[in-house]
Design an enzyme around this catalytic site. Structure first.
Site, PDB file in Angstrom:
ATOM      1  N   GLU A 210      29.099  37.429  40.435  1.00  0.00           N
ATOM      2  CA  GLU A 210      29.176  38.809  39.920  1.00  0.00           C
ATOM      3  C   GLU A 210      27.979  39.529  40.527  1.00  0.00           C
ATOM      4  O   GLU A 210      26.858  39.378  40.040  1.00  0.00           O
ATOM      5  CB  GLU A 210      29.057  38.816  38.396  1.00  0.00           C
ATOM      6  N   CYS A 244      24.983  47.224  36.775  1.00  0.00           N
ATOM      7  CA  CYS A 244      25.615  46.875  38.061  1.00  0.00           C
ATOM      8  C   CYS A 244      26.721  47.856  38.450  1.00  0.00           C
ATOM      9  O   CYS A 244      26.913  48.137  39.620  1.00  0.00           O
ATOM     10  CB  CYS A 244      26.173  45.460  38.012  1.00  0.00           C
TER      11      CYS A 244
HETATM   12  P1  NAD Z   1      18.567  38.469  41.202  1.00  0.00           P
HETATM   13  O1  NAD Z   1      19.649  38.070  42.152  1.00  0.00           O
HETATM   14  O2  NAD Z   1      17.229  38.748  41.742  1.00  0.00           O
HETATM   15  O3  NAD Z   1      18.353  37.335  40.096  1.00  0.00           O
HETATM   16  C1  NAD Z   1      19.433  36.827  39.312  1.00  0.00           C
HETATM   17  C2  NAD Z   1      19.109  35.409  38.878  1.00  0.00           C
HETATM   18  O4  NAD Z   1      18.948  34.589  40.032  1.00  0.00           O
HETATM   19  C3  NAD Z   1      17.818  35.268  38.062  1.00  0.00           C
HETATM   20  O5  NAD Z   1      18.043  34.351  37.021  1.00  0.00           O
HETATM   21  C4  NAD Z   1      16.824  34.723  39.076  1.00  0.00           C
HETATM   22  O6  NAD Z   1      15.845  33.897  38.499  1.00  0.00           O
HETATM   23  C5  NAD Z   1      17.708  33.906  40.001  1.00  0.00           C
HETATM   24  N1  NAD Z   1      17.185  33.835  41.367  1.00  0.00           N
HETATM   25  C6  NAD Z   1      16.386  34.741  41.997  1.00  0.00           C
HETATM   26  N2  NAD Z   1      16.114  34.339  43.259  1.00  0.00           N
HETATM   27  C7  NAD Z   1      16.755  33.159  43.430  1.00  0.00           C
HETATM   28  C8  NAD Z   1      16.857  32.245  44.523  1.00  0.00           C
HETATM   29  N3  NAD Z   1      16.242  32.482  45.670  1.00  0.00           N
HETATM   30  N4  NAD Z   1      17.604  31.141  44.341  1.00  0.00           N
HETATM   31  C9  NAD Z   1      18.234  30.894  43.194  1.00  0.00           C
HETATM   32  N5  NAD Z   1      18.169  31.709  42.119  1.00  0.00           N
HETATM   33  C10 NAD Z   1      17.441  32.836  42.225  1.00  0.00           C
HETATM   34  O7  NAD Z   1      19.163  39.700  40.402  1.00  0.00           O
HETATM   35  P2  NAD Z   1      18.420  40.593  39.323  1.00  0.00           P
HETATM   36  O8  NAD Z   1      17.395  41.421  40.012  1.00  0.00           O
HETATM   37  O9  NAD Z   1      18.027  39.766  38.156  1.00  0.00           O
HETATM   38  O10 NAD Z   1      19.623  41.533  38.822  1.00  0.00           O
HETATM   39  C11 NAD Z   1      19.989  42.706  39.471  1.00  0.00           C
HETATM   40  C12 NAD Z   1      21.206  42.505  40.338  1.00  0.00           C
HETATM   41  O11 NAD Z   1      22.258  41.924  39.584  1.00  0.00           O
HETATM   42  C13 NAD Z   1      21.757  43.815  40.855  1.00  0.00           C
HETATM   43  O12 NAD Z   1      22.120  43.660  42.208  1.00  0.00           O
HETATM   44  C14 NAD Z   1      23.006  44.048  40.011  1.00  0.00           C
HETATM   45  O13 NAD Z   1      24.000  44.849  40.608  1.00  0.00           O
HETATM   46  C15 NAD Z   1      23.476  42.650  39.789  1.00  0.00           C
HETATM   47  N6  NAD Z   1      24.301  42.579  38.600  1.00  0.00           N
HETATM   48  C16 NAD Z   1      25.645  42.349  38.728  1.00  0.00           C
HETATM   49  C17 NAD Z   1      26.460  42.319  37.601  1.00  0.00           C
HETATM   50  C18 NAD Z   1      27.938  42.072  37.700  1.00  0.00           C
HETATM   51  O14 NAD Z   1      28.524  41.731  36.674  1.00  0.00           O
HETATM   52  N7  NAD Z   1      28.547  42.219  38.862  1.00  0.00           N
HETATM   53  C19 NAD Z   1      25.883  42.510  36.344  1.00  0.00           C
HETATM   54  C20 NAD Z   1      24.510  42.744  36.251  1.00  0.00           C
HETATM   55  C21 NAD Z   1      23.719  42.766  37.378  1.00  0.00           C
END
Ligand code: NAD
Length: 428
Positions: A210, A244
């Site tokens: 997502e 998002c």
């Molecule tokens: P992110 O991708 O930075 O982090 C998400 C999760 O991944 C966190 O738990 C983080 O600890 C982990 N993570 C970070 N780097 C990682 C790596 N290198 N390897 C493995 N895991 C890792 O996202 P964010 O900043 O927390 O959230 C914002 C993003 O999420 C935006 O792009 C938003 O659009 C998206 N989002 C999508 C939805 C949806 O349902 N489509 C909903 C909410 C947010």
């Protein structure tokens, strides 16, 4: 063996006892989750306030209430979802009956983001429980109060061999991704989504992504402009734009641009007050790093309304800017904050061409009273989900799935509560 692998192994051993497949066991787990939420609602709201300055109203509307609705929907349908479903047999199978049997995957790893730190961790957990899986939650390190509270409450409610919360950053995610789980449900950014998919590919682990992206919001000249202004003001700036599916940029027909921007500015003042960046109840930007990134966008164009900031409290007031083009930095990445760039167009064919030049949007919103215009956009632009004459509200229905395509993510074809189901076809 790492502590992550050992946790996954223990969950696999628990899964293989078959207990989690029992429908009564699943219902009981959902009921425990419900009472956890009910009993600790106050603490959840306090944690969301500490992490993101969410008001009680927003915390209930967009986090706790959403999870409770998901629980209601799941508990209502779990009996039907869990049983085999009869399907047609072909002529060649004359005399036999065909069924699809739902099966849980095993250990589901749920990695969630910070923007709705309770909802986006717990909603997929409901799906995992309902489908009869064990689950490991890895919530975001950027919202430590909510993630810590989740770890504490889940730890007190469920045995770790069944449901566990692992706190930590990317390193914890990597440790879990290396531990051969049976399903990965990731919500987060596009760059991290690529890392997750690569890790999943090593073991051919099924994955749901997502993700995010730039969701256009098109306002045509024949729209009900007052209504459009109210609905865009709400959908864009709720949670300080950290949603998002929030409208990422406005694409407005040139002839009505000035009038519409005035109406939008008025709607923003009505909903959020005259100085939201000073208010006690306006959601803040999650971290200094995210705040600085958004601040830099403010100088990409001319501020139409808003633009004031409160760096001490990491607040940015709802803002719109114009004089930007497709090459401006603000148009190069998902904004994920309370800044709305405004582009203008002369013809719908131009909108179709420009939007289709970008990766497929996670969401698209169109404001127009004309059936012809609506048809033209629907026929020529594909996107994950969206609304005509509204924003964000498609998420409020459990019957409409949240879906992304390509860069915005990939989800199986069932609805969210059923994501962990694995259909099997048997003929007899
Ligand atoms: P992110 O991708 O930075 O982090 C998400 C999760 O991944 C966190 O738990 C983080 O600890 C982990 N993570 C970070 N780097 C990682 C790596 N290198 N390897 C493995 N895991 C890792 O996202 P964010 O900043 O927390 O959230 C914002 C993003 O999420 C935006 O792009 C938003 O659009 C998206 N989002 C999508 C939805 C949806 O349902 N489509 C909903 C909410 C947010």
């Amino acid at each position: 063996m790492s502590t992550y692998s050992s946790l996954v192994e223990r969950q696999k051993a628990f899964f293989s006892t078959g207990k989690t497949k029992d429908i009564h066991f699943r219902k009981e787990a959902l009921s425990k989750l419900r009472s956890l939420i009910k009993t600790h609602e106050r603490e959840l709201m306090d944690a969301l306030k500490r992490d993101l300055n969410k008001s009680e109203f927003e915390a209930y509307l967009t986090e706790i209430g959403v999870v409770v609705s998901e629980l209601n929907f799941t508990e209502k349908h779990i009996g039907k979802w869990a049983g085999p479903r009869k399907v047609k047999s072909t002529v060649a199978m004359a005399g036999s009956k065909s069924y699809i049997y739902p099966e849980p995957y095993g250990v589901a790893l749920i990695i969630s983001p910070w923007n709705y730190p309770f909802q986006l961790a717990v909603a997929p957990l409901i799906g995992a429980i309902a489908a009869g899986n064990c689950a490991i939650l890895k919530p975001s390190e950027l919202t430590p109060a909510t993630s810590g509270l989740l770890a504490d409450l889940v730890g007190k409610t469920f045995p770790e061999d069944y449901i566990a919360v692992v706190e930590g950053d990317a390193e914890a995610s990597r440790g879990l991704l290396d531990s051969n789980v049976d399903y990965i449900f990731f919500t987060g950014s596009v760059p991290v989504g690529k890392i997750i998919m690569e890790a999943a590919a090593k073991n051919l682990t099924p994955v749901t992504l997502e993700l995010g992206g730039k969701s256009p919001c098109i306002v045509h000249s024949d729209a009900n402009l007052e209504l459009a202004a109210k609905r865009i003001a709400w959908g864009k700036y709720i949670n300080a734009g950290q949603t998002c599916v929030a409208p990422d940029y406005l694409y407005v027909e040139k002839s009505i641009k000035d009038k519409f921007i005035r109406l939008l500015g008025e709607a923003v003042s009505t909903i959020y007050g005259s100085a939201p960046h000073e208010r006690e109840t306006f959601t803040r930007i999650v971290s200094k790093r995210h705040f600085d990134r958004l601040s830099r966008f403010l100088v990409n164009g001319r501020v139409l309304f808003g633009g004031r900031q409160n760096p001490e409290r990491l607040l940015i007031e709802p803002t719109a800017i114009d004089n930007v083009d497709w090459e401006s930095p603000v148009m190069q990445e998902e904004i994920f904050g309370p800044i709305l760039p405004v582009l203008e167009y002369d013809s719908l064919s131009e909108v179709v061409r420009k939007v289709n030049d970008q990766p497929k949007p996670l969401a698209l919103y169109l404001f127009s009273e004309s059936k012809e215009v609506q048809k033209e956009i629907l026929a020529n632009i594909s996107f994950g989900g969206g609304c005509i004459n509204d924003t964000v509200m498609h998420l409020a229905s459990p019957y409409l799935r949240l879906a992304g395509w390509g860069r915005a993510g990939s989800v199986p074809t069932t609805g969210r509560p059923a994501l962990m189901f694995f259909p099997m076809i048997k003929a007899s």
